[in-house]
Write a protein that holds these residues in place. Structure first.
Motif, PDB file in Angstrom:
ATOM      1  N   HIS A 165      48.780  63.998  57.703  1.00  0.00           N
ATOM      2  CA  HIS A 165      48.313  65.139  55.871  1.00  0.00           C
ATOM      3  C   HIS A 165      47.832  64.378  54.792  1.00  0.00           C
ATOM      4  N   ILE A 166      47.140  63.160  55.277  1.00  0.00           N
ATOM      5  CA  ILE A 166      45.781  62.568  53.927  1.00  0.00           C
ATOM      6  C   ILE A 166      45.303  62.810  54.241  1.00  0.00           C
ATOM      7  N   SER A 167      44.599  63.183  53.211  1.00  0.00           N
ATOM      8  CA  SER A 167      42.763  63.675  53.223  1.00  0.00           C
ATOM      9  C   SER A 167      42.110  62.463  53.432  1.00  0.00           C
ATOM     10  N   VAL A 168      40.989  62.233  54.384  1.00  0.00           N
ATOM     11  CA  VAL A 168      40.182  61.618  54.478  1.00  0.00           C
ATOM     12  C   VAL A 168      39.103  62.257  54.484  1.00  0.00           C
ATOM     13  N   ASP A 169      38.746  63.377  54.289  1.00  0.00           N
ATOM     14  CA  ASP A 169      37.551  64.635  53.927  1.00  0.00           C
ATOM     15  C   ASP A 169      37.574  64.743  52.817  1.00  0.00           C
ATOM     16  N   ILE A 170      36.925  65.002  52.004  1.00  0.00           N
ATOM     17  CA  ILE A 170      37.152  65.790  51.113  1.00  0.00           C
ATOM     18  C   ILE A 170      36.671  66.824  51.349  1.00  0.00           C
ATOM     19  N   ASP A 171      35.487  67.003  51.684  1.00  0.00           N
ATOM     20  CA  ASP A 171      34.791  68.290  51.706  1.00  0.00           C
ATOM     21  C   ASP A 171      35.119  68.734  53.846  1.00  0.00           C
ATOM     22  N   GLY A 172      35.617  68.200  53.804  1.00  0.00           N
ATOM     23  CA  GLY A 172      35.945  68.832  55.472  1.00  0.00           C
ATOM     24  C   GLY A 172      36.795  69.816  55.496  1.00  0.00           C
TER      25      GLY A 172
END
Length: 315
Positions: A165-172
């Motif tokens: 649950h680290i975000s690697v696509d802020i618009d994902g």
């Protein structure tokens, strides 16, 4: 001859496994039940108690000095409660209290299942000998745990290292956790399969639409299947590199069903890592498959109990 032992529980949405484990990680007694995951909380606990009854019936039980629990999460080690996503009847469930009651107040150590697998890989597996490591489970979900300065680092609640649950696509895409573009939303098995299907991949005559089937298609050269694994590898690489940059790990170990895909996953992952792990102190970061297999949760839960009970040894 075995002297003091520890007991271990590995609790997931599919199975509840238990064991008595010696100080070298050897499993001497084991028990298992299916998880009645869609039943009420006490019914699920009943399955746990059945496993414990089988263990306590062993003549070796009298030598158990502590019990480690690795549970699907989130967990809250400070409160002794669990709220596994795939077990809706357990929300803030007082698992530690119930297990203590079933085992005569044996000392209990609770950690998340990703942390348990990390403990196993550091003790006996691919991360052995590494003082700073990230171990991951890439399967139906994506979990993980950390070893820092040679010690398991579960964090205050037992969830540290939850890289899924680290975000690697802020618009994902929205993730069920409430965030967006999480590693899990891109790299878990169901999401690898979902993306392949959405982009035109066709399953074989058996109709299998699992990530394993996508991996098989990728190995056979299917372009859409390969692209879905490459996207998963990119997300994993970004999350691993971010973790390495933050806490200076030198190895990332990947297990779980998706981790069994082999070079279909690891080749693009290692290539993508070069694009993300760019600073000098993380450029030597290595990625390797896990070694501990299906017993990792039990061995890791035992390791956590042993770490908290330094007097527990094996002769």
């Amino acid at each position: 001859m075995h002297t003091d032992l520890v007991a271990a529980l590995d609790i997931g949405g599919t199975k509840i496994a238990g064991a008595l484990v010696d100080g070298q990680g050897g499993i001497l007694v084991r028990a298992q039940r299916a998880t009645p995951a869609q039943e009420d909380g006490d019914t699920v606990m009943g399955a746990v108690e059945e496993v414990l009854r089988e263990l306590t019936a062993s003549p070796l039980w009298s030598r158990a000095r502590a019990l480690g629990i690795g549970s699907a999460g989130p967990v809250d080690a400070s409160a002794g409660t669990v709220s596994p996503v795939n077990v809706p009847g357990w929300r803030g469930y007082p698992l530690v209290e119930r297990v203590r009651a079933a085992t005569g107040d044996l000392p209990v150590e609770l950690i998340g299942d990703g942390v348990a697998i990390t403990a196993a890989e550091h003790w006996q597996g691919a991360a052995r000998g590494h003082d700073n490591a990230l171990c991951m489970v890439v399967s139906t979900g994506v979990g993980g745990g950390l070893v820092l300065n040679g010690q398991l680092h579960p964090g205050p609640t037992g969830n540290a290292g939850h890289i899924g649950h680290i975000s690697v696509d802020i618009d994902g895409d929205p993730c069920p956790c409430g965030s967006r573009g999480c590693v899990e939303r891109i790299a878990s098995g169901p999401n690898i399969a979902r993306r392949a299907l959405e982009n035109g991949w066709q399953p074989g005559p058996d109709g299998d639409t699992s990530a394993a089937a996508v991996a098989a298609a990728a190995r056979a050269g299917d372009a859409v299947a390969l692209a879905s694994f490459e996207r998963a590898a990119q997300a994993l690489a970004a999350g691993i590199a971010a973790t390495a940059t933050l806490v200076e790990i030198d190895i990332a170990v990947i297990g779980g069903g998706v981790g069994k895909a082999g070079d279909v996953l690891f080749a693009p992952l290692r290539a993508a890592l070069k694009d993300y792990a760019t600073l000098s102190f993380v450029q030597r970061l290595t990625v390797t498959p896990a070694q501990m297999g299906t017993d990792a949760g039990l061995v890791g839960s035992a390791a956590a109990a042993l770490a908290r009970r330094p007097s527990v040894t094996s002769a």
